[in-house]
Motif scaffolding. Sequence first.
Motif, PDB file in Angstrom:
ATOM      1  N   TYR A 112       0.824  -1.222   0.000  1.00 16.11           N
ATOM      2  CA  TYR A 112       0.000   0.000   0.000  1.00 16.11           C
ATOM      3  C   TYR A 112       0.856   1.270   0.000  1.00 16.11           C
ATOM      4  O   TYR A 112       0.509   2.246  -0.674  1.00 16.11           O
ATOM      5  N   SER A 113       1.970   1.253   0.730  1.00 15.68           N
ATOM      6  CA  SER A 113       2.842   2.434   0.675  1.00 15.68           C
ATOM      7  C   SER A 113       3.480   2.530  -0.706  1.00 15.68           C
ATOM      8  O   SER A 113       3.637   3.622  -1.266  1.00 15.68           O
ATOM      9  N   GLY A 114       3.797   1.371  -1.303  1.00 16.04           N
ATOM     10  CA  GLY A 114       4.365   1.355  -2.660  1.00 16.04           C
ATOM     11  C   GLY A 114       3.376   1.868  -3.700  1.00 16.04           C
ATOM     12  O   GLY A 114       3.748   2.604  -4.625  1.00 16.04           O
ATOM     13  N   GLY A 115       2.106   1.504  -3.523  1.00 21.09           N
ATOM     14  CA  GLY A 115       1.072   1.985  -4.436  1.00 21.09           C
ATOM     15  C   GLY A 115       0.890   3.490  -4.340  1.00 21.09           C
ATOM     16  O   GLY A 115       0.742   4.192  -5.349  1.00 21.09           O
ATOM     17  N   ALA A 116       0.918   3.993  -3.091  1.00 22.80           N
ATOM     18  CA  ALA A 116       0.795   5.437  -2.872  1.00 22.80           C
ATOM     19  C   ALA A 116       1.988   6.177  -3.483  1.00 22.80           C
ATOM     20  O   ALA A 116       1.824   7.193  -4.166  1.00 22.80           O
ATOM     21  N   LYS A 117       3.187   5.640  -3.246  1.00 19.19           N
ATOM     22  CA  LYS A 117       4.406   6.261  -3.818  1.00 19.19           C
ATOM     23  C   LYS A 117       4.356   6.238  -5.339  1.00 19.19           C
ATOM     24  O   LYS A 117       4.776   7.190  -6.004  1.00 19.19           O
ATOM     25  N   GLY A 118       3.841   5.140  -5.905  1.00 15.30           N
ATOM     26  CA  GLY A 118       3.739   5.020  -7.357  1.00 15.30           C
ATOM     27  C   GLY A 118       2.868   6.110  -7.954  1.00 15.30           C
ATOM     28  O   GLY A 118       3.207   6.730  -8.964  1.00 15.30           O
ATOM     29  N   ALA A 119       1.712   6.361  -7.303  1.00 18.26           N
ATOM     30  CA  ALA A 119       0.786   7.398  -7.788  1.00 18.26           C
ATOM     31  C   ALA A 119       1.399   8.789  -7.639  1.00 18.26           C
ATOM     32  O   ALA A 119       1.312   9.621  -8.550  1.00 18.26           O
ATOM     33  N   VAL A 120       2.033   9.041  -6.493  1.00 17.14           N
ATOM     34  CA  VAL A 120       2.657  10.352  -6.244  1.00 17.14           C
ATOM     35  C   VAL A 120       3.810  10.597  -7.227  1.00 17.14           C
ATOM     36  O   VAL A 120       3.933  11.690  -7.787  1.00 17.14           O
ATOM     37  N   CYS A 121       4.630   9.576  -7.450  1.00 16.24           N
ATOM     38  CA  CYS A 121       5.751   9.713  -8.395  1.00 16.24           C
ATOM     39  C   CYS A 121       5.257   9.936  -9.824  1.00 16.24           C
ATOM     40  O   CYS A 121       5.822  10.731 -10.573  1.00 16.24           O
ATOM     41  N   ALA A 122       4.165   9.250 -10.184  1.00 18.78           N
ATOM     42  CA  ALA A 122       3.585   9.435 -11.522  1.00 18.78           C
ATOM     43  C   ALA A 122       3.084  10.867 -11.677  1.00 18.78           C
ATOM     44  O   ALA A 122       3.258  11.493 -12.731  1.00 18.78           O
ATOM     45  N   ALA A 123       2.474  11.409 -10.611  1.00 15.19           N
ATOM     46  CA  ALA A 123       1.980  12.787 -10.634  1.00 15.19           C
ATOM     47  C   ALA A 123       3.137  13.772 -10.740  1.00 15.19           C
ATOM     48  O   ALA A 123       3.067  14.752 -11.488  1.00 15.19           O
ATOM     49  N   ASP A 124       4.216  13.500 -10.000  1.00 17.96           N
ATOM     50  CA  ASP A 124       5.410  14.356 -10.083  1.00 17.96           C
ATOM     51  C   ASP A 124       6.006  14.322 -11.491  1.00 17.96           C
ATOM     52  O   ASP A 124       6.362  15.361 -12.049  1.00 17.96           O
ATOM     53  N   SER A 125       6.111  13.127 -12.054  1.00 18.43           N
ATOM     54  CA  SER A 125       6.694  12.972 -13.401  1.00 18.43           C
ATOM     55  C   SER A 125       5.869  13.708 -14.452  1.00 18.43           C
ATOM     56  O   SER A 125       6.412  14.212 -15.432  1.00 18.43           O
ATOM     57  N   ALA A 126       4.550  13.764 -14.240  1.00 18.00           N
ATOM     58  CA  ALA A 126       3.656  14.430 -15.200  1.00 18.00           C
ATOM     59  C   ALA A 126       3.461  15.917 -14.865  1.00 18.00           C
ATOM     60  O   ALA A 126       2.635  16.590 -15.482  1.00 18.00           O
ATOM     61  N   ASN A 127       4.229  16.410 -13.869  1.00 17.07           N
ATOM     62  CA  ASN A 127       4.132  17.814 -13.429  1.00 17.07           C
ATOM     63  C   ASN A 127       2.704  18.196 -13.023  1.00 17.07           C
ATOM     64  O   ASN A 127       2.203  19.265 -13.391  1.00 17.07           O
ATOM     65  N   LEU A 128       2.055  17.305 -12.270  1.00 20.67           N
ATOM     66  CA  LEU A 128       0.673  17.556 -11.858  1.00 20.67           C
ATOM     67  C   LEU A 128       0.555  18.235 -10.496  1.00 20.67           C
ATOM     68  O   LEU A 128      -0.536  18.526 -10.044  1.00 20.67           O
ATOM     69  N   PHE A 129       1.686  18.487  -9.842  1.00 22.92           N
ATOM     70  CA  PHE A 129       1.633  19.206  -8.575  1.00 22.92           C
ATOM     71  C   PHE A 129       1.988  20.674  -8.797  1.00 22.92           C
ATOM     72  O   PHE A 129       2.873  20.992  -9.581  1.00 22.92           O
ATOM     73  N   GLU A 130       1.262  21.557  -8.116  1.00 16.21           N
ATOM     74  CA  GLU A 130       1.617  22.977  -8.140  1.00 16.21           C
ATOM     75  C   GLU A 130       1.451  23.526  -6.729  1.00 16.21           C
ATOM     76  O   GLU A 130       0.727  22.971  -5.907  1.00 16.21           O
ATOM     77  N   GLU A 131       2.141  24.631  -6.473  1.00 14.92           N
ATOM     78  CA  GLU A 131       2.079  25.224  -5.143  1.00 14.92           C
ATOM     79  C   GLU A 131       0.667  25.744  -4.862  1.00 14.92           C
ATOM     80  O   GLU A 131       0.024  26.328  -5.736  1.00 14.92           O
ATOM     81  N   LEU A 132       0.191  25.505  -3.654  1.00 21.39           N
ATOM     82  CA  LEU A 132      -1.128  26.006  -3.257  1.00 21.39           C
ATOM     83  C   LEU A 132      -1.035  27.514  -3.111  1.00 21.39           C
ATOM     84  O   LEU A 132      -0.267  28.032  -2.308  1.00 21.39           O
ATOM     85  N   VAL A 133      -1.815  28.210  -3.913  1.00 21.00           N
ATOM     86  CA  VAL A 133      -1.810  29.674  -3.907  1.00 21.00           C
ATOM     87  C   VAL A 133      -3.235  30.162  -3.641  1.00 21.00           C
ATOM     88  O   VAL A 133      -4.187  29.644  -4.226  1.00 21.00           O
ATOM     89  N   ALA A 134      -3.357  31.152  -2.760  1.00 20.66           N
ATOM     90  CA  ALA A 134      -4.680  31.737  -2.503  1.00 20.66           C
ATOM     91  C   ALA A 134      -5.180  32.415  -3.779  1.00 20.66           C
ATOM     92  O   ALA A 134      -4.423  33.113  -4.457  1.00 20.66           O
ATOM     93  N   LYS A 135      -6.447  32.196  -4.098  1.00 20.96           N
ATOM     94  CA  LYS A 135      -7.013  32.734  -5.340  1.00 20.96           C
ATOM     95  C   LYS A 135      -8.303  33.493  -5.069  1.00 20.96           C
ATOM     96  O   LYS A 135      -9.000  33.214  -4.103  1.00 20.96           O
TER      97      LYS A 135
END
Length: 200
Positions: A112-135
Motif C-alpha cells: 500500500y505504501s508502494g502503491g501510494a508512492k507510485g501514484a505520487v511519483c507518476a503525478a510528479d513525473s507528469a508535473n501535476l503538482f503545483e504550489e497552493l496559492v490563494a485565489k
Amino acid sequence: MDVITNYISFEETIKGSRFLSELFPCCTQGEARELIKAQKTKYADATHVVHAFILGNAGEVMGMSDDGEPSGTAGRPALDVLKGRGCTNAVLTITRWFGGTLLGTGGLVKAYSGGAKGAVCAADSANLFEELVAKHTFSFSCDYSLYKIIKNTMQGFHIHNLQEDFGTQIKLCGEINEEESTVFQERVKDLSNGKITSIY
C-alpha cells in the motif's frame, strides 16, 4: 504545500493481487466522501478499496480507512506517503483485487505504501503538482470591442479556470492569484475607461 491539478493512476500486481492506486484533486470533505463512495460502487468486484486524504490550506483535515485490511496496514501507510510529499487537497484510493496469496502485515504495508508512492511519483513525473496559492474568483462582462485587449492583458496574469459566455456582452469568469487581484482589477478598470469598476 502543493496541490494536485489532475487525476492520475498507478497499477501493479504483487503475488497475484492487483493494486490500482488513483490520485484525485479534491477540496472539501463532502467531495471526498462522494468520491470514495463512487470508487467503492465502481469497483464493487474488488476485495478492498482503501483510501487516504489530506484537505485544507494547511493540510489540517486528514482521513483514511483500511477497508477491511488488518488495522494499520493500508490507510496509514498511504496517508504517510501523502504527508511526506507535502501535498493537500488530494484523495488517494488504492483498490485491491485479491490474487489468492496472503501478503502478511509487512507485505501489505509495503504494497500500500508502494502503491501510494507510485501514484505520487507518476503525478510528479507528469508535473501535476503545483504550489497552493490563494485565489480570488472574478466575474465581469465587457463589450465585444474590449474583449481582445482584455484577453491579451490576461496573459500577463495567473488566471485559472477561465470561462467565457458570449451573449449581448461577453461574460468572463475565473480565478486569479490573490496577490495579483488588485492590479488586475485596476487594469480592467483602466482598459474599460472606468465602465468596469468591480470584478470580485
